[in-house]
Design an enzyme around this catalytic site. Structure first.
Site, short mmCIF file in Angstrom:
data_model
loop_
_atom_site.label_atom_id
_atom_site.label_comp_id
_atom_site.label_asym_id
_atom_site.label_seq_id
_atom_site.Cartn_x
_atom_site.Cartn_y
_atom_site.Cartn_z
N HIS A 291 -23.52 17.41 11.51
CA HIS A 291 -24.65 16.67 10.95
C HIS A 291 -25.18 15.57 11.69
O HIS A 291 -25.77 14.57 11.18
CB HIS A 291 -24.25 16.42 9.39
CG HIS A 291 -24.24 17.38 8.56
ND1 HIS A 291 -22.68 18.04 8.39
CD2 HIS A 291 -24.77 18.24 7.71
CE1 HIS A 291 -22.71 19.06 7.62
NE2 HIS A 291 -24.00 19.03 7.17
N GLU B 283 -32.36 28.83 6.37
CA GLU B 283 -33.13 28.08 7.30
C GLU B 283 -33.94 29.08 8.08
O GLU B 283 -35.05 29.05 8.36
CB GLU B 283 -32.41 27.43 8.34
CG GLU B 283 -31.76 26.01 7.77
CD GLU B 283 -30.60 26.20 6.94
OE1 GLU B 283 -30.10 27.02 6.90
OE2 GLU B 283 -30.27 25.04 6.21
#
Lengths: 371, 333
Positions: free
Chosen positions: B139, B70
């Site tokens: 998540h 990321e």
């Protein structure tokens, strides 16, 4: 007995309307009501508007409570004379309800009425209501409007006419690529539209810029046009509130746009957030801004009107009517003075630039009379 | 106009902007899928298929599968934006922001300021957020208050398909960094969406219901909950205003105050952690500016201050629901 009873039903204002709710009754049970008097106030997804009584009669029974949404065509009231018994009224109501079928989307009758056709580079969206009638009507909205502006007119007139309402290029669901906003060019598009739809004779009804287009069409394509009904038309005088056009184009937010739209109506309470949002959503589509600018440049030059259609109009050899709201803030209603005497002029009190929505039934009467 | 899902609306916005402007490129983990393998190309189109099909139109030069890092995705996107591209980077789950937060907090958000307004960073970061998918605590977070806290980033939380398209096009055309947050539960929500390109300006909240008795303020997924409760109250004879914030930064303060003053009774529904979230921020704003118009205490419906539970019954209990919002409304009506 029940033959003497009259069913008053939820009206259909525009193709998209499926349901409506009664906000307020303006008549009580037992009242004698004249055709054209305000009977109830109705709220739809889009607007709140007054419904005029479609008939003369005594209001015997209200059949719907306020604030409850019911489908278009539902029984909302029963008219009749005072001698009718309660049992007969109840019987009439239950028979109506038994036979009532909610118009459903699946049948396709709804969807089929919006159509698109392609004329060269542009796609024109239009609605068609009414079939196999002898005569045709074509509605042309004004600058920044769309075919839904005729929601109180088209459905009503479709009982007697094949009615068409178009989205002008740069508006509604038509293509947003107007480079030439001149009346000549738009008149040609109207003519092409009629040719493609096999319309050989048509009564034109136009509003503001759309009325200017209607005059131009009648002048350029004489055989096609049977009559003209013009609502607050451009082209009959110098004055116009050019700041309206400018601000309509530049307003980016609800707060900027609301006061602009309020100028259109005598009763500006009619402007809801939903209406403002709908106009904003339209204005935010790519191509709309430049299309509107190109049209505005044809409507005004140096803050005055750019078209003089007075001579053209006076020379036309077809029936012409003009409707104007007395309190029109955009184009002054005195532009309807000093025209050819054959032209029928109706100036409506307590009415702004949008006579066809503010005083729909009066406008519809004029359209019918223009023969 | 046709009926499109939230997911389709996002895909269409990307497709149309890539067509309009060749500087628009997309990048992220499996935004196409299949790069560097002999297997099926465009296998994924993003983890839930949102970017599916773009590869076929614009090829690997503009639809870039990245390694699983990321930090590199955001570094690459922000750097590319500085050099003139308009990248749309996808961060699969907003929860992964942890490893790349410095890129956003100290670099991307600061470029314009640190370079005296001479640098623009037109980068859009698309990311998925929110609970309800049994995806557990790493998540399922919302985290939008963290970005809203940082000056220099715009934060967008579309609640419906129409807004999803218009706000994404606006994000891509905007010259500042934008975090565009997609709630997992909304992807299949459908609505009439124009086929043409259009924009919705930032900082303009949207009234989705009009009423007199109570005001609900929602964002993203919670707007739908507010609408349902408003409709339920309507059938009970109470009318509710619902305000959809659409963007958290910039925030449409005028509409928040207008909505609050209209009814004097306010319920704010926010799915993010309850401390220092959007609900507390709005509540402070309303108390400061519109205190005299309030007829009852402001109610905030939020989860408790815990990680998002994995256990389905616990997660259901954790999230704001129609029932909780309805009960909160009843307490002040």
């Amino acid at each position: 007995m029940s033959e003497s009873l009259i069913a008053i039903t939820m009206p259909k204002w525009g193709l998209a309307m499926k349901e409506g709710a009664i906000l307020q009754w303006l008549k009580n049970e037992g009242d004698e009501v004249k055709k054209g008097e305000i009977l109830v106030e109705i709220e739809t997804d889009k607007v709140v508007n007054e419904m005029e009584s479609p008939e003369d009669g005594r209001l015997l029974k209200k059949c719907v409570e306020t604030d409850i949404r019911v489908p278009v065509g539902s029984l909302i009231a029963v008219y009749g004379n005072e001698n009718i018994s309660d049992e007969d009224i109840e019987k009439f109501i239950s028979e109506f309800k038994e036979n009532f079928v909610v118009e459903d989307d699946e049948s396709g009758s709804e969807k089929d009425k919006y159509e698109k056709i392609t004329l060269g580079e542009i796609e024109i969206n239009f609605s068609k209501i009414g079939e196999e009638k002898e005569k045709n009507i074509l509605f042309i909205h004004g600058f920044g409007g769309d075919l839904n502006n005729w929601m109180f007119n088209q459905e009503d007139l479709s009982k007697d006419y094949n009615t068409f309402a178009i989205d002008l290029p740069g508006h509604g669901q038509s293509s947003k690529n107007v480079t030439d906003g001149s009346l000549k060019n738009m008149a040609k598009i109207v003519n092409d539209f009629c040719a493609q739809n096999n319309i050989t004779k048509v009564k034109l009804v136009g509003h503001s810029y759309g009325a200017g287009i209607a005059i131009q069409t009648a002048s350029d394509f004489k055989d096609l046009i049977e009559s003209l009904t013009l609502i607050s038309p451009i082209g009959l005088g110098n004055e116009i509130d050019s700041s309206y056009l400018e601000n309509f184009i530049t307003a980016e937010s609800r707060r900027d746009l609301k006061p602009v739209l309020e100028k259109l109506y005598n009763n500006s309470d009619i402007i809801t957030r939903d209406m403002v949002n709908e106009v904003l959503n339209y204005k935010r589509i790519d191509g709309v801004e430049s299309s509107l600018k190109n049209m505005k440049d044809e409507i005004v030059k140096s803050d005055l009107q750019n078209n003089d259609l007075k001579d053209i109009l006076n020379l036309l050899d077809i029936p012409v009517s003009i409707v104007w709201g007395k309190d029109d803030n955009i184009i002054p209603s005195n532009h309807s003075e000093k025209l050819n005497e054959k032209i029928l002029v109706e100036v409506i009190e307590s009415c702004g630039h949008m006579a066809h929505t503010e005083h729909a039934s009066k406008v519809n009467e004029v359209i019918k009379k223009t023969n | 106009m046709s009926i499109k899902s939230y997911k389709d609306a996002i895909n269409e916005a990307l497709l149309q902007e890539m067509k309009k402007d060749e500087n628009v490129v997309i990048m992220g983990e499996d935004v196409a899928g299949g790069a560097g393998t002999n297997g099926e190309q465009d296998a994924w189109g993003g983890v839930l298929g949102v970017t599916k099909g773009l590869l076929g139109h614009y090829g690997r030069e503009r639809v870039i599968d990245t390694p699983i890092t990321e930090t590199a995705i955001l570094g690459m996107a922000s750097g590319a934006a500085l050099t003139g591209l308009r990248p749309v980077a996808e961060l699969m789950f907003v929860d992964f922001m942890g490893v790349c937060f410095d890129q956003i907090l100290n670099q991307t958000a600061k470029f314009r300021y640190m370079f005296g307004g001479k640098a623009v960073t037109p980068v859009t970061i698309r990311t998925m957020y929110g609970g309800g998918l049994r995806a557990a605590s790493q998540h399922s977070q919302c985290l939008y208050p963290m970005f809203t806290h940082v000056p220099g980033i715009k934060v967008v939380v579309p609640s419906c398909a129409y807004d999803a398209k218009g706000l994404l096009i606006q994000s891509i055309r905007d010259d500042d960094p934008v975090i565009y947050m997609e709630h997992k539960n909304l992807y299949d929500v459908t609505q009439e969406v124009p086929d043409e390109s259009y924009t919705i300006p930032f900082g303009e909240a949207n009234f989705t219901r009009e009423g007199k008795d109570i005001t609900f303020i929602g964002m993203g997924q919670t707007v739908g909950i507010c609408n349902k409760v408003a409709d339920k109250l309507k059938s009970e004879g109470k009318s509710a205003t619902v305000l959809d914030l659409r963007t958290l930064s910039p925030l449409d303060e005028d509409s928040v105050l207008e909505a609050a003053e209209e009814t004097g009774r306010v319920v704010i529904v926010d799915e993010s952690y309850p401390r220092c979230n959007i609900a507390t921020d709005l509540s402070a704003l309303i108390c400061q500016e519109s205190f005299s118009s309030l007829k009852a205490p402001i109610k905030m419906v939020t989860p408790p201050h815990t990680p998002v539970p994995f256990s389905p019954p616990l997660e259901d209990l954790y999230l704001p629901s129609e029932e909780k919002v309805y009960n909160a409304a009843k307490e002040i009506l």
